[in-house]
Design a protein around this motif. Sequence first.
Motif, mmCIF file in Angstrom:
data_model
loop_
_atom_site.group_PDB
_atom_site.id
_atom_site.type_symbol
_atom_site.label_atom_id
_atom_site.label_comp_id
_atom_site.label_asym_id
_atom_site.label_seq_id
_atom_site.Cartn_x
_atom_site.Cartn_y
_atom_site.Cartn_z
ATOM 1 N N ASN A 154 0.922 -1.268 -0.067
ATOM 2 C CA ASN A 154 0.161 -0.104 -0.068
ATOM 3 C C ASN A 154 0.763 1.209 0.147
ATOM 4 O O ASN A 154 1.769 1.425 1.117
ATOM 5 C CB ASN A 154 -0.955 -0.058 1.131
ATOM 6 C CG ASN A 154 -1.834 1.255 1.329
ATOM 7 O OD1 ASN A 154 -1.562 1.993 1.771
ATOM 8 N ND2 ASN A 154 -2.800 1.306 0.671
ATOM 9 N N GLY A 155 0.804 1.876 -0.819
ATOM 10 C CA GLY A 155 1.554 3.353 -1.194
ATOM 11 C C GLY A 155 1.362 4.150 -0.030
ATOM 12 O O GLY A 155 2.058 5.024 0.441
ATOM 13 N N THR A 156 0.038 4.602 0.242
ATOM 14 C CA THR A 156 -0.373 5.450 1.081
ATOM 15 C C THR A 156 0.166 5.495 2.448
ATOM 16 O O THR A 156 0.741 6.411 2.941
ATOM 17 C CB THR A 156 -1.883 5.552 1.254
ATOM 18 O OG1 THR A 156 -2.391 5.934 -0.086
ATOM 19 C CG2 THR A 156 -2.372 6.815 2.168
ATOM 20 N N ALA A 190 -9.301 2.674 4.483
ATOM 21 C CA ALA A 190 -9.135 1.364 3.824
ATOM 22 C C ALA A 190 -7.633 1.108 3.620
ATOM 23 O O ALA A 190 -7.074 0.049 3.776
ATOM 24 C CB ALA A 190 -9.647 1.260 2.208
ATOM 25 N N ASP A 191 -6.901 2.291 3.574
ATOM 26 C CA ASP A 191 -5.287 2.322 3.363
ATOM 27 C C ASP A 191 -4.883 2.337 4.641
ATOM 28 O O ASP A 191 -4.159 1.217 5.065
ATOM 29 C CB ASP A 191 -5.149 3.719 2.697
ATOM 30 C CG ASP A 191 -5.108 3.787 1.493
ATOM 31 O OD1 ASP A 191 -4.962 2.744 0.722
ATOM 32 O OD2 ASP A 191 -5.704 4.689 0.692
ATOM 33 N N VAL A 192 -5.364 3.179 5.840
ATOM 34 C CA VAL A 192 -4.503 3.367 6.966
ATOM 35 C C VAL A 192 -4.940 2.087 7.977
ATOM 36 O O VAL A 192 -4.105 1.629 8.704
ATOM 37 C CB VAL A 192 -4.774 4.529 7.616
ATOM 38 C CG1 VAL A 192 -4.233 5.621 6.802
ATOM 39 C CG2 VAL A 192 -6.190 4.869 8.436
ATOM 40 N N ARG A 199 -6.427 -7.171 0.949
ATOM 41 C CA ARG A 199 -7.225 -7.544 -0.550
ATOM 42 C C ARG A 199 -5.988 -7.974 -1.498
ATOM 43 O O ARG A 199 -6.033 -9.023 -1.835
ATOM 44 C CB ARG A 199 -7.985 -6.341 -1.208
ATOM 45 C CG ARG A 199 -9.211 -5.974 -0.398
ATOM 46 C CD ARG A 199 -9.860 -4.937 -0.806
ATOM 47 N NE ARG A 199 -10.799 -4.400 0.117
ATOM 48 C CZ ARG A 199 -11.385 -3.213 0.465
ATOM 49 N NH1 ARG A 199 -10.700 -2.266 -0.033
ATOM 50 N NH2 ARG A 199 -12.283 -3.135 1.098
ATOM 51 N N LYS A 200 -4.799 -7.215 -1.465
ATOM 52 C CA LYS A 200 -3.816 -7.594 -2.099
ATOM 53 C C LYS A 200 -2.985 -8.779 -1.911
ATOM 54 O O LYS A 200 -2.641 -9.632 -2.643
ATOM 55 C CB LYS A 200 -2.822 -6.475 -2.378
ATOM 56 C CG LYS A 200 -3.474 -5.072 -2.919
ATOM 57 C CD LYS A 200 -2.702 -4.027 -2.622
ATOM 58 C CE LYS A 200 -3.243 -2.754 -3.531
ATOM 59 N NZ LYS A 200 -2.811 -1.373 -3.312
ATOM 60 N N ILE A 201 -2.833 -8.947 -0.527
ATOM 61 C CA ILE A 201 -2.069 -10.176 -0.209
ATOM 62 C C ILE A 201 -3.239 -11.487 -0.267
ATOM 63 O O ILE A 201 -2.649 -12.619 -0.692
ATOM 64 C CB ILE A 201 -1.657 -10.156 1.371
ATOM 65 C CG1 ILE A 201 -0.633 -11.152 1.443
ATOM 66 C CG2 ILE A 201 -2.880 -10.488 2.311
ATOM 67 C CD1 ILE A 201 0.643 -11.315 0.960
ATOM 68 N N ARG A 295 6.128 1.698 -8.652
ATOM 69 C CA ARG A 295 5.105 2.505 -8.368
ATOM 70 C C ARG A 295 3.856 1.696 -8.224
ATOM 71 O O ARG A 295 3.157 0.922 -9.046
ATOM 72 C CB ARG A 295 4.805 3.463 -9.384
ATOM 73 C CG ARG A 295 5.784 4.594 -9.550
ATOM 74 C CD ARG A 295 5.839 5.569 -10.479
ATOM 75 N NE ARG A 295 7.107 6.510 -10.707
ATOM 76 C CZ ARG A 295 7.298 7.548 -10.035
ATOM 77 N NH1 ARG A 295 6.693 7.638 -8.759
ATOM 78 N NH2 ARG A 295 8.516 7.939 -9.983
ATOM 79 N N GLY A 296 3.234 1.610 -7.065
ATOM 80 C CA GLY A 296 2.195 0.731 -6.593
ATOM 81 C C GLY A 296 0.839 1.336 -6.869
ATOM 82 O O GLY A 296 -0.263 0.706 -6.601
ATOM 83 N N ALA A 297 0.770 2.538 -7.294
ATOM 84 C CA ALA A 297 -0.327 3.377 -7.568
ATOM 85 C C ALA A 297 -0.282 4.383 -8.643
ATOM 86 O O ALA A 297 1.054 4.509 -9.219
ATOM 87 C CB ALA A 297 -0.901 3.869 -6.481
HETATM 88 N N1 HSE Z 1 -4.722 3.345 -2.314
HETATM 89 C C1 HSE Z 1 -3.791 2.298 -2.850
HETATM 90 C C2 HSE Z 1 -2.452 2.694 -2.331
HETATM 91 C C3 HSE Z 1 -3.877 2.649 -4.400
HETATM 92 O O1 HSE Z 1 -2.332 3.566 -1.610
HETATM 93 O O2 HSE Z 1 -1.505 1.688 -2.638
HETATM 94 C C4 HSE Z 1 -3.295 1.425 -5.122
HETATM 95 O O3 HSE Z 1 -4.223 0.296 -4.863
#
Ligand code: HSE
Length: 403
Positions: A154-156, A190-192, A199-201, A295-297
């Motif tokens: 997660n990039g955020t 959803a990020d923090v 979901r990604k794992i 770059r993840g996003a």
């Molecule tokens: N909100 C997600 C992130 C976007 O920060 O990585 C990319 O899935």
Amino acid sequence: MINVAILGFGTVGSGVAEVLEGHRELITQRTGRQFRVKYILDVRDFPDSPFGDRVIHDFQTIEQDPEVDVVVETIGGAGVAKEYTQRALRAGKSVVTSNKELVACCGHELLQLAKEKKVSYLFEASVGGGIPIISPLYQCLSANEIFEVCGILNGTTNYILTRMIGAGLSFEAALKEAQENGYAERDPSADVEGHDACRKICILAAVAFGRHIYPEQVPTEGITGVSLADVDYADSVGKKIKLLGRALRNGDGTVTAYVAPHLVDQSDPMAGVVDVFNAIKIRGDAVGDVMFYGRGAGKLPTASAVVSDVIDAAKHMNTKKYLDWQEGGEDVCASADSLVSPWYVRAEGSAEALRRALPGVSLLARHGAADSELAFLTGPMSRTELEEKLAGLSFRCVLRVLD
Ligand code: HSE
């Protein structure tokens, strides 16, 4: 001619249109085929966009047009996106998506439907944005028994932690900065809180281990409990705090999957992954460790992954695309509480009681700590054992140390 319909003309959808049309000649040169964006489905109109004339408002037009070969779903969520995906697959169209929520909850079901209809359901962009990871994991590493998948997904949150570590910003200030820079959503939960990484794992674990793993089966902890005190203590022992999604294959075939912040040694390449970048490490029996970084996003990186899937879907027309996994179940996952690792603990309590519980333990120091604050690293043990041994302490922050 391969005709493409894009569902949702937001950041990713508009990036897909730009890359497909902007690289039209290059793609034709490489594939021998021409691609065109025939429709864009959105509730809004885009009179100022060069694609404005292709915007439509009813899905039926796409569903019933036999010329549409590939549908790109960038709506997001598991509501209308699922309905349109199912309808497109039933109509014999391949579907390409960046929608991790939908793949994580319904990937098995949608892959089965795609298989039945002899079309492709592809989702390279759902994990790691522009980083190629799904195809490499499924294809290039298919000769390996995969032991572990571990990543900054997660990039955020990686941006927030980077700013806490590098600039000494509080979590709240770093989050505000991430929002101002357009990285974090206005509702950043959803990020923090780790759901996005969860979901990604789930998706990576399904590809790596061959069974669907549902987000509800994956214990998920975000970064809201990480403070500058923890960042300082980690720094004092040469470590950085990173939010990791991990999935490990156990000897009995079960999978331990979870999302949590970890202390990562600064010599580990994961520690050097900063800002909004993502990295995914895969451990296979033949290949050893391989790591994917990028770059993840973002609009164009994500569009890069989506368009590569569009091309792949076009190449696999009338043949079976390889992606597949088995359905999930209660027998798939093992509890993360029995996974053994060293731990970082910040707690309140008596140092004598701590020394009785963990003889030889060394206390960590930081400037400005209260007298009652105890911070220390433990040896390898399970979470269950940690809680039993240290029952007399009030935990403030407990993080695994990546070993
Ligand atoms: N909100 C997600 C992130 C976007 O920060 O990585 C990319 O899935």
